[in-house]
Design a protein around this motif. Structure first.
Motif, short mmCIF file in Angstrom:
data_model
loop_
_atom_site.label_atom_id
_atom_site.label_comp_id
_atom_site.label_asym_id
_atom_site.label_seq_id
_atom_site.Cartn_x
_atom_site.Cartn_y
_atom_site.Cartn_z
N VAL A 143 33.60 44.65 34.97
CA VAL A 143 34.89 44.00 35.13
C VAL A 143 35.88 45.05 35.63
O VAL A 143 35.99 46.13 35.04
CB VAL A 143 35.40 43.37 33.83
CG1 VAL A 143 36.83 42.85 34.00
CG2 VAL A 143 34.49 42.23 33.40
N ALA A 144 36.59 44.73 36.69
CA ALA A 144 37.58 45.65 37.27
C ALA A 144 38.71 44.83 37.87
O ALA A 144 38.74 43.61 37.79
CB ALA A 144 36.94 46.55 38.32
N GLN A 145 39.69 45.52 38.45
CA GLN A 145 40.84 44.95 39.16
C GLN A 145 41.81 44.25 38.20
O GLN A 145 42.57 43.38 38.60
CB GLN A 145 40.37 43.96 40.24
CG GLN A 145 41.41 43.77 41.34
CD GLN A 145 40.88 42.95 42.51
OE1 GLN A 145 39.79 43.21 43.01
NE2 GLN A 145 41.63 41.95 42.91
N MET A 146 41.84 44.67 36.95
CA MET A 146 42.76 44.06 35.99
C MET A 146 44.20 44.44 36.28
O MET A 146 45.11 43.63 36.15
CB MET A 146 42.35 44.46 34.57
CG MET A 146 41.02 43.85 34.15
SD MET A 146 40.41 44.41 32.54
CE MET A 146 39.54 45.91 32.99
N ARG A 147 44.41 45.69 36.69
CA ARG A 147 45.77 46.13 36.99
C ARG A 147 46.31 45.41 38.24
O ARG A 147 47.46 44.95 38.26
CB ARG A 147 45.79 47.65 37.20
CG ARG A 147 47.19 48.24 37.18
CD ARG A 147 47.16 49.75 37.36
NE ARG A 147 46.49 50.46 36.30
CZ ARG A 147 47.04 50.77 35.13
NH1 ARG A 147 48.27 50.38 34.84
NH2 ARG A 147 46.36 51.45 34.22
N GLN A 148 45.48 45.31 39.26
CA GLN A 148 45.91 44.65 40.48
C GLN A 148 46.22 43.17 40.23
O GLN A 148 47.17 42.61 40.80
CB GLN A 148 44.83 44.78 41.55
CG GLN A 148 44.62 46.21 42.04
CD GLN A 148 43.58 46.97 41.22
OE1 GLN A 148 43.35 46.68 40.05
NE2 GLN A 148 42.97 47.95 41.85
N ASP A 149 45.44 42.52 39.38
CA ASP A 149 45.67 41.10 39.11
C ASP A 149 46.99 40.89 38.37
O ASP A 149 47.67 39.88 38.58
CB ASP A 149 44.51 40.52 38.30
CG ASP A 149 43.29 40.23 39.17
OD1 ASP A 149 43.39 40.41 40.40
OD2 ASP A 149 42.26 39.82 38.62
N ASP A 150 47.36 41.84 37.52
CA ASP A 150 48.65 41.73 36.84
C ASP A 150 49.79 41.79 37.87
O ASP A 150 50.75 41.01 37.79
CB ASP A 150 48.81 42.84 35.81
CG ASP A 150 50.16 42.78 35.11
OD1 ASP A 150 50.32 41.95 34.20
OD2 ASP A 150 51.06 43.54 35.50
N LEU A 151 49.68 42.68 38.84
CA LEU A 151 50.69 42.74 39.90
C LEU A 151 50.77 41.43 40.66
O LEU A 151 51.86 40.94 40.96
CB LEU A 151 50.36 43.89 40.85
CG LEU A 151 50.79 45.30 40.43
CD1 LEU A 151 50.14 46.33 41.32
CD2 LEU A 151 52.30 45.44 40.48
N GLN A 152 49.63 40.85 40.97
CA GLN A 152 49.62 39.60 41.70
C GLN A 152 50.25 38.47 40.89
O GLN A 152 50.77 37.51 41.47
CB GLN A 152 48.20 39.24 42.12
CG GLN A 152 47.62 40.16 43.18
CD GLN A 152 46.21 39.76 43.60
OE1 GLN A 152 45.71 38.71 43.22
NE2 GLN A 152 45.58 40.62 44.39
N ALA A 153 50.20 38.59 39.57
CA ALA A 153 50.78 37.56 38.70
C ALA A 153 52.25 37.84 38.39
O ALA A 153 52.85 37.15 37.56
CB ALA A 153 49.98 37.47 37.41
N GLY A 154 52.84 38.84 39.05
CA GLY A 154 54.26 39.12 38.89
C GLY A 154 54.59 40.26 37.97
O GLY A 154 55.77 40.54 37.73
N GLY A 155 53.57 40.94 37.42
CA GLY A 155 53.82 42.08 36.55
C GLY A 155 53.90 43.39 37.31
O GLY A 155 53.80 43.43 38.54
N GLN A 156 54.07 44.49 36.56
CA GLN A 156 54.13 45.82 37.17
C GLN A 156 52.80 46.56 37.08
O GLN A 156 52.70 47.71 37.48
CB GLN A 156 55.24 46.64 36.51
CG GLN A 156 56.62 46.09 36.78
CD GLN A 156 57.71 47.14 36.57
OE1 GLN A 156 57.44 48.28 36.21
NE2 GLN A 156 58.94 46.74 36.82
N GLY A 157 51.79 45.90 36.52
CA GLY A 157 50.47 46.52 36.44
C GLY A 157 50.34 47.57 35.37
O GLY A 157 49.29 48.18 35.20
N ALA A 158 51.37 47.81 34.61
CA ALA A 158 51.35 48.84 33.56
C ALA A 158 52.52 48.57 32.60
O ALA A 158 53.53 47.97 33.00
CB ALA A 158 51.49 50.23 34.18
N PRO A 159 52.38 49.03 31.36
CA PRO A 159 51.18 49.59 30.74
C PRO A 159 50.12 48.50 30.52
O PRO A 159 50.45 47.35 30.24
CB PRO A 159 51.68 50.13 29.40
CG PRO A 159 53.17 50.16 29.51
CD PRO A 159 53.53 49.05 30.45
#
Length: 380
Positions: free
Chosen positions: A128-144
């Protein structure tokens, strides 16, 4: 399920790997850990790629150096994973993050190099990968990205709260867990990254070993005040940083010990400013990440915050929490559980994320993924 997680941080020291058994919710049993150090040559390749990525900044064609650096990351992950599997037996799933070389959340851009398919094929395990990128696509900042796991660890400690986990990596980030389980998380400011950079530039090591440089120097209070005027500290809501968001041009020509002492105080003072962004002061601060090994840093934090405990003193593996977190998030992702919330990354609503790569099979949507033993659920 038995899950392996990886983390390769911006310190460029190597790849951490950890195994946990988890249901992606409250059940977490720690397994074995491992580490694959980067050679000096590999570190130079990664440092060059990072510099090139910063200069590129997302405009035009990606620098050619990123491909070679991705190969270094993939090989190190496969090496570390094979070693752990040979010692500890098979796992059901892998959580893979890759190496961050650029993070520009205000532009919806984050870049982690390393191909999950290479890791899946090399280890023969779904990834499983690309969790940070998916958060960005959903309107988040990808972190933390780690607060869900910090919350699970807080529950395991049995502390009624509020509790704050402070991870001091290249950037420092905070997760606040309230008595009712409420989460607030954000990057507080610099961690070890600026200190490492000036130490390495002076050719006296890769970091402030034992905090000796900071202890030998004097804090420049005037410069510290200017550093704390950075616009980042006036922000509200979910906030995330790139390691290179703070300039170091002011340090040129100054005594190294004084620069390191000032930067150490900068990290601690930035954490103090974070108190304005959480609902209530924590009863307990849990310190983890590389900065927890720096006595000067720990002392600076304790002087300002009070009740600080090292994660290792609480029975946690402070050096492997982020690798464990990637394993935990992979299990949650497969089960369709939330990974991020408006109060952590600024995502519009509680959001899951990630994609599944099968060995030899390419990427498939998680909704179509075959079960590997993790029950589905809909809440934290």
């Amino acid at each position: 399920m038995r899950v392996m997680g990886f983390m390769s941080g911006t310190s460029l020291d190597g790849v951490d790997v950890a195994i946990i058994e988890t249901d992606g919710r409250d059940d977490v049993v720690q397994g074995a850990t491992g580490f694959a150090a980067f050679s000096d040559g590999e570190r130079a390749i990664l440092a060059r790629a990072t510099r090139d990525a910063l200069a590129w900044n997302g405009y035009g064609d990606q620098p050619a150096s990123l491909a070679g650096a991705a190969g270094v990351i993939e090989a190190a992950h496969v090496l570390a994973g094979r070693d752990l599997l040979s010692r500890c037996g098979p796992v059901d799933l892998i959580g893979f993050h890759g190496q961050t070389v650029l993070h520009r959340p205000e532009r919806g851009l984050t870049l982690q190099i390393g191909d999950p398919q290479v890791v899946a094929d090399g280890l023969g395990v779904p990834v499983v990968a690309q969790m940070r990128q998916d958060d960005l696509q959903a309107g988040g900042q990808g972190a933390p990205l780690v607060p869900a796991y910090h919350a699970a660890l807080a529950r395991s400690l049995g502390c009624p709260g509020p509790v704050a986990f402070l991870n001091i990596g290249g950037v420092a980030n905070l997760t606040w867990i309230g008595r009712d389980g409420a989460l607030v998380a954000f990057d507080t400011g610099p961690g070890n990254g600026l200190i490492d950079e000036v130490v390495q530039a002076c050719g006296v090591g890769r970091y402030d070993d034992g905090g000796r440089l900071a202890r030998a120097g004097r804090v420049d209070q005037e410069r510290l005040a200017k550093l704390l005027e950075h616009p980042y500290f006036r922000g509200r809501g979910a906030r995330s940083l790139d390691r290179y968001d703070f300039a170091l041009d002011w340090a040129e020509g100054r005594k190294l010990e004084d620069v390191v002492a000032t930067l150490t105080a900068f990290t601690a003072e930035a954490v103090c400013l974070a108190l304005d962004h959480i609902p209530e002061a924590p009863d307990l601060w849990v310190l983890c990440g590389g900065g927890a090994h720096n006595p000067a840093m720990v002392d600076a934090l304790r002087q300002r915050l009070g009740a600080c405990r090292l994660a290792s003193d609480l029975g946690l593996r402070g050096d492997y929490i982020e690798a464990e977190a990637m394993a935990y998030l992979a299990a949650r992702s497969l089960a369709g559980l939330p990974l991020t919330w408006p109060e952590t990354t600024g995502v519009r609503t509680a959001s899951t994320g990630g994609r599944l790569w099968q060995p030899g099979g390419g990427r498939i949507p998680l909704a179509d993924a075959p079960s590997v033993g993790c029950r589905a659920a809909a809440t934290l």
